[in-house]
Design a protein around this motif. Structure first.
Motif, PDB file in Angstrom:
ATOM      1  N   ARG A  61       0.642  -0.775  -0.434  1.00 19.57           N
ATOM      2  CA  ARG A  61       0.186  -0.153  -0.182  1.00 19.57           C
ATOM      3  C   ARG A  61       0.938   1.241  -0.001  1.00 19.57           C
ATOM      4  O   ARG A  61       2.264   1.281   0.525  1.00 19.57           O
ATOM      5  N   ARG A  62       0.411   2.611  -0.923  1.00 20.26           N
ATOM      6  CA  ARG A  62       1.587   3.439  -0.762  1.00 20.26           C
ATOM      7  C   ARG A  62       0.156   4.604  -0.821  1.00 20.26           C
ATOM      8  O   ARG A  62      -0.257   4.544  -0.873  1.00 20.26           O
ATOM      9  N   PRO A  63       0.124   6.008   0.216  1.00 22.16           N
ATOM     10  CA  PRO A  63       1.365   5.353   1.099  1.00 22.16           C
ATOM     11  C   PRO A  63       0.807   3.941   2.582  1.00 22.16           C
ATOM     12  O   PRO A  63       0.435   3.750   2.332  1.00 22.16           O
ATOM     13  N   ILE A  64       2.278   3.959   2.837  1.00 21.96           N
ATOM     14  CA  ILE A  64       2.007   3.013   4.303  1.00 21.96           C
ATOM     15  C   ILE A  64       1.082   2.796   5.585  1.00 21.96           C
ATOM     16  O   ILE A  64       1.883   4.278   5.616  1.00 21.96           O
ATOM     17  N   GLU A  65       1.033   2.501   5.674  1.00 21.07           N
ATOM     18  CA  GLU A  65      -0.597   2.556   6.835  1.00 21.07           C
ATOM     19  C   GLU A  65      -0.116   1.271   8.521  1.00 21.07           C
ATOM     20  O   GLU A  65       0.514   0.552   8.367  1.00 21.07           O
ATOM     21  N   LEU A  66       0.994   2.586   9.497  1.00 22.79           N
ATOM     22  CA  LEU A  66       1.367   1.879  10.604  1.00 22.79           C
ATOM     23  C   LEU A  66      -0.413   2.090  11.310  1.00 22.79           C
ATOM     24  O   LEU A  66      -0.413   3.349  11.949  1.00 22.79           O
ATOM     25  N   PRO A  67      -0.352   0.887  12.682  1.00 20.96           N
ATOM     26  CA  PRO A  67      -1.330   0.729  13.553  1.00 20.96           C
ATOM     27  C   PRO A  67      -0.744   1.936  14.582  1.00 20.96           C
ATOM     28  O   PRO A  67       0.336   3.108  14.427  1.00 20.96           O
ATOM     29  N   THR A  68      -2.190   2.510  15.545  1.00 23.61           N
ATOM     30  CA  THR A  68      -2.259   3.405  15.729  1.00 23.61           C
ATOM     31  C   THR A  68      -2.312   2.871  17.601  1.00 23.61           C
ATOM     32  O   THR A  68      -3.420   1.477  17.948  1.00 23.61           O
ATOM     33  N   ALA A  69      -2.241   3.185  18.742  1.00 20.72           N
ATOM     34  CA  ALA A  69      -2.970   3.253  20.008  1.00 20.72           C
ATOM     35  C   ALA A  69      -3.474   4.391  20.314  1.00 20.72           C
ATOM     36  O   ALA A  69      -2.556   5.183  20.500  1.00 20.72           O
ATOM     37  N   PRO A  70      -4.876   3.981  21.346  1.00 22.03           N
ATOM     38  CA  PRO A  70      -4.715   5.002  21.886  1.00 22.03           C
ATOM     39  C   PRO A  70      -4.087   5.160  23.314  1.00 22.03           C
ATOM     40  O   PRO A  70      -3.501   5.168  24.366  1.00 22.03           O
ATOM     41  N   ASN A  71      -4.340   6.925  23.114  1.00 19.39           N
ATOM     42  CA  ASN A  71      -3.362   7.743  24.486  1.00 19.39           C
ATOM     43  C   ASN A  71      -4.169   7.052  26.328  1.00 19.39           C
ATOM     44  O   ASN A  71      -5.332   6.264  25.948  1.00 19.39           O
ATOM     45  N   THR A  72      -3.525   7.715  27.386  1.00 15.37           N
ATOM     46  CA  THR A  72      -4.272   7.072  28.379  1.00 15.37           C
ATOM     47  C   THR A  72      -5.131   7.980  28.537  1.00 15.37           C
ATOM     48  O   THR A  72      -6.188   7.028  29.583  1.00 15.37           O
ATOM     49  N   LEU A  73      -5.683   9.166  28.369  1.00 10.01           N
ATOM     50  CA  LEU A  73      -6.526   9.507  28.785  1.00 10.01           C
ATOM     51  C   LEU A  73      -7.942   8.973  27.998  1.00 10.01           C
ATOM     52  O   LEU A  73      -9.154   8.827  28.154  1.00 10.01           O
ATOM     53  N   GLN A  74      -7.277   8.076  26.261  1.00  2.70           N
ATOM     54  CA  GLN A  74      -8.434   7.988  25.707  1.00  2.70           C
ATOM     55  C   GLN A  74      -8.887   6.745  26.049  1.00  2.70           C
ATOM     56  O   GLN A  74     -10.322   6.313  26.276  1.00  2.70           O
ATOM     57  N   GLU A  75      -8.066   5.721  26.584  1.00  2.00           N
ATOM     58  CA  GLU A  75      -8.265   4.702  27.689  1.00  2.00           C
ATOM     59  C   GLU A  75      -8.653   4.885  28.917  1.00  2.00           C
ATOM     60  O   GLU A  75     -10.275   4.272  29.257  1.00  2.00           O
ATOM     61  N   LEU A  76      -8.247   5.827  29.651  1.00  2.00           N
ATOM     62  CA  LEU A  76      -9.611   5.770  30.846  1.00  2.00           C
ATOM     63  C   LEU A  76     -10.936   6.739  30.440  1.00  2.00           C
ATOM     64  O   LEU A  76     -11.183   5.991  30.927  1.00  2.00           O
ATOM     65  N   GLN A  77     -10.864   7.087  29.879  1.00  2.00           N
ATOM     66  CA  GLN A  77     -12.449   7.916  29.404  1.00  2.00           C
ATOM     67  C   GLN A  77     -13.076   6.617  28.755  1.00  2.00           C
ATOM     68  O   GLN A  77     -14.882   6.448  28.738  1.00  2.00           O
ATOM     69  N   VAL A  78     -12.969   5.778  27.708  1.00  2.00           N
ATOM     70  CA  VAL A  78     -13.328   4.402  27.294  1.00  2.00           C
ATOM     71  C   VAL A  78     -13.348   3.340  28.435  1.00  2.00           C
ATOM     72  O   VAL A  78     -14.601   2.415  28.501  1.00  2.00           O
ATOM     73  N   GLN A  79     -12.778   3.536  29.937  1.00  2.00           N
ATOM     74  CA  GLN A  79     -12.806   2.829  31.516  1.00  2.00           C
ATOM     75  C   GLN A  79     -14.135   3.334  32.355  1.00  2.00           C
ATOM     76  O   GLN A  79     -14.619   2.842  32.270  1.00  2.00           O
ATOM     77  N   ILE A  80     -14.070   5.418  32.112  1.00  2.00           N
ATOM     78  CA  ILE A  80     -14.723   5.444  32.592  1.00  2.00           C
ATOM     79  C   ILE A  80     -16.418   4.966  31.727  1.00  2.00           C
ATOM     80  O   ILE A  80     -17.520   4.905  32.237  1.00  2.00           O
TER      81      ILE A  80
END
Length: 530
Positions: free
Chosen positions: A405-424
């Motif tokens: 694929r062009r351009p190459i797509e790299l995976p991402t991870a949620p940041n700490t605040l986003q994880e906290l929001q998901v947990q809440i």
């Protein structure tokens, strides 16, 4: 005057002499002829100069000057037939006929404030005039196109010109100063927009003898504005001069730790960096373009934001967009990045160079499998600016990279605040599933039953409990009366204890006697016994 009598013709009595009165106009005529001859002999060529407008010029009064010396005058000002400009007729002096040569330049001088400073203040009293600069050609011309601004380089000024290519103009303009080690050594002479509109091209002039410090490895950058940095060494403020801060400027210098090297030829082309740190950065080679998709808000992320790997900047953000996925009916936010793999170090470059071209791609696949992810992080708590961080997340879900694929797509991870929001959000969802209404109803029923039980205790058990308590109280009162010191029971018990004591003493005496006279049990107590 008298006439002779004997002559048939009237003749004057004496010879005719001119009157002195005629000498005055004769002298004036000779002076006029001399002045006219001098004026005609000193008259130079007549030229016509076109200007966008004739602001401040007045026919018969405005002069043409070179280095503040009059070399001609304006004789007439007319409007062009198409009314798009004005035509200024100028009569040059004989000594200034070289200014009618091809390549000569003319401009209107009036008060002006620009990047080069303040000029033309003298025209506030004397009025506007036409400035001139002679040409070097031997061909003559009679029609010229005037300049809107004074030329940046005058005739006979020695030095060299160079071409700079940059992304934007910033606050630089024609006449902006050029600095070398904070010393002004030249100025900007021209600014144009590239044909493709992707950048700007600047022409700069460096005067003699400073052009010798422009080498083939020289770095150029925009020196306008303030360079304010806060790092482990404290607060640092870098700037070229107050003029550069207010009006803009360009600076150049060799790379740190390197000499000037071979001198650059006039007309050499250089890259114009945004700032000094960008200019002095090591050449990182061609960038690799990648894309990362985020689902969280990108507020605070801007184009040019750094891409960081554990404190080392590996690239920058080049584009921020938004896309809609019709399958999932969700919006994603793709962020395009330019990464410089050569910044990973010498060993990485050597490992890739010594192997085939797919070594870098294979390494990228291994890193992603090991948990390499992109994450948005806050770089400044005051401004809430975001940056993209590359880091290893071993516990991240498994992800794959499509190298085709062009351009190459790299995976991402949620940041700490986003994880906290998901947990809440999960906690709130679970709390929402709890039957608080049913629990409340059951609690109301239990409280009603408890209230009924208390009423029964008060109506049935309470009277019996009061009678029992009364009987116990009477029993305690009797016991207290019996145990008092002045009670009859206490006196009887005292007498009984006294008699018991006396009996015990008699028994003790009898036991002693029997121990000494056991025969008395048979024979009885003798007469001599005590």
């Amino acid at each position: 005057m008298r006439w002779s009598r004997n002559s048939s013709n009237a003749v004057p009595a004496r010879g005719w002499l001119p009157s002195l009165v005629w000498l005055i106009p004769l002298a004036a005529a000779l002076v006029c002829i001399g002045l006219a001859y001098r004026s005609v002999s000193e008259r130079g060529p007549a030229i016509v100069i076109s200007f966008p407008n004739a602001e401040g010029l007045e026919a018969g009064k405005a002069a043409v000057r070179y280095r503040d010396v009059d070399i001609g005058s304006v004789t007439a000002i007319t409007l062009a037939p198409d009314r798009s400009h004005v035509l200024v007729e100028v009569r040059l002096t004989e000594s200034a006929k070289r200014f009618a040569a091809k390549g000569a330049r003319f401009w209107i001088v009036h008060p002006r404030v620009d990047a080069g400073g303040v000029s033309g203040l003298g025209t506030l009293l004397s009025g506007a005039y036409i400035g001139a600069d002679a040409g070097h050609s031997h061909e003559t011309e009679t029609r010229f196109t005037g300049l809107e601004t004074p030329p940046a380089i005058g005739t006979g000024e020695e030095g060299a010109q160079y071409v700079l290519h940059g992304d934007s103009l910033g606050s630089v303009d024609i006449g902006s100063p050029v600095y070398y080690r904070r010393l002004q050594v030249g100025r900007v002479t021209g600014v144009t927009l590239d044909k493709d509109g992707a950048g700007v091209t600047l022409n700069v002039f460096v005067g003699r003898p400073y052009q010798q410090y422009v080498g083939t490895n020289t770095r150029w950058w925009q020196a306008s504005g303030l360079d304010l940095r806060l790092d482990s060494n404290g607060l640092q403020l870098n700037t070229q001069s107050l003029a550069a801060v207010m009006l803009g400027g360009i600076a150049f210098q060799g790379p740190p730790g390197e000499t000037v090297g071979e001198a650059a030829a006039g007309g050499a082309v250089f890259r114009l960096a945004r700032d000094e740190s960008d200019a002095m950065r090591h050449d990182d080679g061609p960038p690799a373009q990648v894309v990362m998709r985020f689902s969280q808000s990108l507020r605070g992320l801007s184009v040019g934001a750094p891409v960081d790997f554990r404190g080392i900047q590996l690239g920058e953000v080049t584009k921020i967009g938004i896309e809609f996925d019709p399958k999932t009916r969700e919006f994603t936010l793709p962020v395009t990045l330019n990464l410089y793999p050569d910044r990973l170090g010498q060993r990485y470059r050597e490992s890739v160079q010594h192997r085939d071209a797919s070594a870098g791609k294979a390494l990228l696949v291994k890193l992603v499998a090991s948990g390499l992810r992109g994450q948005l992080r806050t770089g400044n708590l005051l401004t809430n600016q975001l940056y993209v961080a590359l880091d290893m997340f071993p516990q991240a879900p498994t992800a794959h990279v499509d190298l085709n694929r062009r351009p190459i797509e790299l995976p991402t991870a949620p940041n700490t605040l986003q994880e906290l929001q998901v947990q809440i959000a999960d906690i709130a969802k679970k709390l929402n599933q709890v039957p608080f209404d049913q629990i409340g109803n059951n609690l109301d029923s239990a409280l009603a039953n408890a209230n009924l039980l208390l009423r029964q205790l008060d109506t049935q058990l309470a009277p019996q409990a009061r009678d029992t308590l009364a009987s116990a109280e009477r029993t305690f009162n009797v016991a207290q009366a019996v145990l008092q010191q002045d009670s009859p029971l206490q006196a009887d018990m005292h007498r009984a204890l006294t008699q018991l004591t006396q009996t015990l003493r008699s028994l003790n005496t009898l036991a002693d006697y029997l121990e000494q006279h056991p025969e008395s049990l048979v024979w009885g107590k003798g007469r001599n016994a005590n």
